[in-house]
Design an enzyme around this catalytic site. Structure first.
Site: not given
Length: 888
Positions: A88, A143, A240
């Protein structure tokens, strides 16, 4: 004609308004885009689950892939011993390539849920992922907390990210991971509607099975444990590739992949795992993009790229502003302090005391409010050599000349001329002045008793050609005037000291300046080419090799504009005139000698600190606002306070050097939010006017006669006191009439007028303007000091400014005749009508630049009165049309 000019002016003003509005809108748009794409977000882990009363139990107990398309609800779990690695918040230019390197080394593909703003900036990384077989999913554009946004904003978040992906890969993605989501059993009532909405938009929602918690950087071992599924279960693993230091993630990934492969696990993408779970059934997770999609994607990426580029430019410019500000401050502190210590030393002397008589020229246009106080302060000066005051009434309509005449001061003369502008009035005064030391003063300025005496002392040095005095704001009652008071103190006590030491003084203030007649002759007089005639003349003097110095003890009190509109008009003219003067003297950049030195030292100083720094200074305020709302307000506030503190320190030093009280500095904080912004706009408007080539008129300011309200009480001359320096037999009033008007050039001992007549009343004789009725038969008006011809060509070699001697000066009266004729341009120093007169010999040790004949400093038609006080020259129709109402 008048209506056409007004219409043209309105159109130009409207065009500038539109241009300014468009420019500001573009800048606001850029900052908005930049703020939008740089919105800060918290890591995905920061949000917990809420109530789950509306979430289907099948979803809570189901798998991490949720399909709510077409109104149905399905969830899917990956098969046993199948792992889909997901990353992500990327792409990141540092960590994503390192993760790609690990994946390629182990021959593994993964799914990357990307943030749209990052894709627009690093599309090449996303393109490389797609080419390598990795899968791209949507993770929103900025986001945000999607449940806090409206539906149209959420759709915009998805669609903009989709466009960014299309631009990078050429394909649409159907995979979506909501920001701040985790496993399926954590979906709550706030997020479930978002999952349903995503299905209606055609997206599959992808959750996680195991969370490596690499965002917290717990260590490589902890990351590996967190990513490992229980038993042989299939799993979608969350990691991530952006959002901070991902070195532990890279190392853990390099250990995790071979460890799970040894346990018999297969690594695949989300779509690959889903296809495997459906046993061959195909669910499309991407599709080719259309041409329209690609066009929209190009527009989005271009907008973000332009915003990033402009923001980066603003950061660079901000750095430049900081460097210039710090450099200027250090230079001012070091050099200005050195200058003050040197000049205030008990051993400092310019040379022997200067006791030569002085002529003070006061150009006046509608100055009735302050002319009496100004003239009385000048006439009452304590200069031991005597002071002659010549008031040149530049076509005033308010009785300015009459007020001065009624004062009855014996060392004051009044000259009346048609309105032709300040340079024209100054040149007339110089031509009619008696002495070789010339002081030029604005009509709204009040001198202290010793100002003239101090002002001329630098002339003891033979290399000094001009002296700049110390201008003080007299009317300090209003906030606007106090702001200008601060500006004047800083400008005159720091900037002028610096320029003095560097010998590149850019401006002798119109309120108080002194000149040698020879220096004025060398530059051809005061030119009408620019709206900043004082700056223009000062630059020309520096180029000729004359020294221009600053004398702090010579103080003059002026009336500053008391309203923002008046301040705007004044500074607009100053800024525009300074730019004109710089452009006019641009050739000095490639000259040699004193001219080249000024061009390569003085002009860059003015350009950087007089134009560039003020033009870039708004960046401080722009970035302040941007930082307070869209960035770290603590860092922004600290940076702004540091810059402000530097300004306060500069102001305190300047006030101390000038021995001023610090009380007015309390308005300095307010100055940052009103006065500075006004100066920004004025300078930008001036730059726009200069670039468009528009003509700016001289705006006459309204005066209240309050220049001397803060000045020390001056010694005044009474009407019956003897003149400071007036020859016997000469009158104190000399009106030079306009068309058809009488002209008194003097009176004899019996009080009878001498040389009375009418300029322009008779027709020219042989191309030369005659004296007119009342002149002696031979054409020579007589005075006790001798004769001076008004109607014929002067002898060869006669200069236009006149020589010292009894008033009226013979050379000045010769020049006041019709020389040169109307069809010949104004002669330069040493030139006759045909340019054949011998030039003055060069002064030893001083370089000569013939500015009077050089194209960049020719004497304009407005200043030809120096050479021909005639109907042809004084009453030009174009002058009346172009200069009507010009203030002196």
């Amino acid at each position: 004609m008048t209506h056409r000019k007004k219409d043209a002016k309105k159109r130009f003003s409207f065009t500038r308004l539109v241009f300014g509005t468009v420019l500001l809108s573009m800048l606001a748009g850029v900052l908005f885009v930049e703020a939008y794409v740089n919105a800060e977000f918290h890591p995905d882990h920061s949000e917990g689950a809420g109530r789950q009363t509306r979430v289907p139990q099948s979803v809570i107990d189901g798998g991490p892939i949720i399909d709510t398309r077409n109104g149905a609800v399905h969830s899917y779990t990956l098969p046993a011993k199948t792992i889909a690695l997901t990353f992500d918040d990327g792409p990141d230019p540092q960590w994503t390539p390192r993760i790609i390197e690990v994946l390629r080394r182990h021959n593994v593909n993964a799914t990357f849920f990307v943030v749209g703003t990052q894709v627009t900036r690093h599309a090449d990384i996303v393109a490389e992922l797609a080419r390598g077989g990795d899968e791209i999913g949507i993770h929103s554009f900025t986001h945000p907390r999607l449940d806090n946004l409206s539906q149209w904003q959420r759709e915009l978040e998805y669609s903009q990210t989709q466009l960014a992906v299309i631009r990078a890969t050429g394909r649409k993605s159907a995979l979506l991971r909501l920001p701040y989501s985790s496993s399926a059993n954590a979906i709550d009532d706030a997020n479930w509607p978002l999952v349903q909405e995503a299905g209606q938009l055609g997206y599959l929602s992808v959750m996680t099975d195991t969370d490596s918690r690499d965002w917290s950087r717990p260590g490589v071992d902890a990351i590996v444990r967190g990513a490992t599924p229980e038993g042989d279960k299939g799993s979608i693993v969350l990691m991530h590739d952006a959002g901070g230091d991902r070195a532990q993630t890279v190392e853990a990934l390099d250990r995790f992949i071979p460890m799970m492969q040894q346990r018999g696990y297969t690594f695949t993408t989300v779509s690959g795992g889903l296809a495997k779970a459906l046993a061959g059934s195909d669910i499309a997770v991407d599709a080719p993009a259309t041409s329209a999609d690609k066009r929209r994607a190009l527009a989005l990426v271009t907008a973000v790229s332009v915003a990033d580029w402009i923001m980066e430019l603003l950061r660079v410019l901000f750095l430049i502003v900081g460097v210039l500000t710090i450099g200027r401050t250090l230079a001012l502190f070091l050099l200005a302090g050195r200058h003050a210590r040197k000049r205030r030393s008990k051993t400092w002397r310019w040379g022997p005391p200067v006791v030569e008589p002085v002529s003070v020229i006061v150009p006046a246009y509608n100055e009735k409010e302050g002319i009496e106080a100004a003239v009385r302060s000048l006439a009452g000066g304590d200069h031991p050599g005597g002071i002659e005051v010549v008031v040149v009434d530049d076509g005033s309509t308010d009785g300015t000349a009459e007020l001065v005449e009624a004062m009855g001061l014996p060392n004051v003369r009044v000259v009346r001329i048609p309105n032709g502008g300040k340079p024209n009035a100054l040149n007339v005064g110089v031509a009619l002045a008696k002495h070789d030391l010339i002081v030029m003063v604005d009509g709204d300025t009040v001198f202290e008793p010793d100002s003239v005496r101090h002002l001329v002392q630098p002339f003891a040095d033979p290399t000094v050609g001009a002296v700049a005095g110390n201008v003080k704001v007299g009317n300090r009652g209003s906030i606007v005037a106090r702001w200008q008071h601060i500006e004047y103190v800083i400008g005159f006590n720091l900037d002028r000291r610096l320029y003095d030491l560097l010998q590149v003084m850019p401006t002798i203030p119109g309120a108080i300046g002194a000149f040698r007649r020879q220096a004025l002759r060398d530059i051809g007089g005061i030119s009408h080419d620019t709206l900043a005639e004082d700056t223009d003349a000062t630059m020309a003097l520096c180029r000729t090799g004359w020294r221009v110095v600053y004398e702090e003890r010579a103080r003059a009190w002026t009336e500053a504009p008391s309203t923002l509109r008046q301040l705007w008009l004044q500074r607009y003219r100053w800024s525009y005139g300074t730019m004109q003067a710089m452009w006019k003297h641009r050739r000095s950049l490639v000259d040699r000698g004193p001219s080249g030195r000024f061009g390569r030292v003085g002009l860059p100083f003015i350009a950087f600190f007089g134009i560039a720094l003020p033009l870039l200074a708004p960046l401080i305020d722009i970035l302040l606002v941007y930082g307070l709302f869209f960035s770290s307000w603590k860092i922004t506030t600290f940076a702004w306070l540091a810059m402000f503190g530097m300004q306060v320190l500069t102001a305190v030093v300047a006030f101390r050097l000038d021995k001023e009280k610090l009380r007015p500095l309390w308005v300095l904080p307010l100055q940052q939010f009103v006065y500075r912004q006004l100066m920004y706009i004025v300078l930008i408007q001036s730059m726009g006017t200069a670039l468009t080539g528009a003509r700016l008129r001289w705006h006459k300011l309204h005066r209240a006669g309050s220049a001397g309200s803060s000045a020390p009480v001056a010694t005044m001359l009474s009407a019956g006191s003897p003149p400071a320096s007036a020859p016997s037999g000469v009158s104190v009033s000399e009106p030079v009439a306009a068309q058809g008007g009488a002209s008194e050039l003097g009176r004899d001992d019996a009080g009878a007028p001498v040389g009375g007549g009418r300029f322009g009343a008779d027709e020219p004789v042989d191309g030369w303007t005659s004296v007119g009725a009342g002149a002696p038969a031979d054409g020579w008006p007589r005075t006790r000091a001798g004769t001076a011809r008004l109607g014929s060509r002067p002898p060869a070699g006669t200069d236009a400014f006149g020589a010292a001697g009894a008033w009226p000066p013979a050379d000045a009266l010769r020049s006041a005749g019709a020389w040169p004729p109307a069809d010949v341009r104004a002669a330069g120093p040493g030139e006759g009508a045909g340019g054949t007169a011998p030039a003055d010999p060069p002064r030893r040790g001083v370089a000569q630049v013939p500015h009077a004949s050089a194209p960049e400093h020719r004497v304009s038609e407005h200043t030809a009165v120096l050479y021909a006080v005639s109907r042809t020259r004084l009453l030009r129709s174009s002058s009346a049309a172009e200069s009507e109402g010009e203030g002196s």
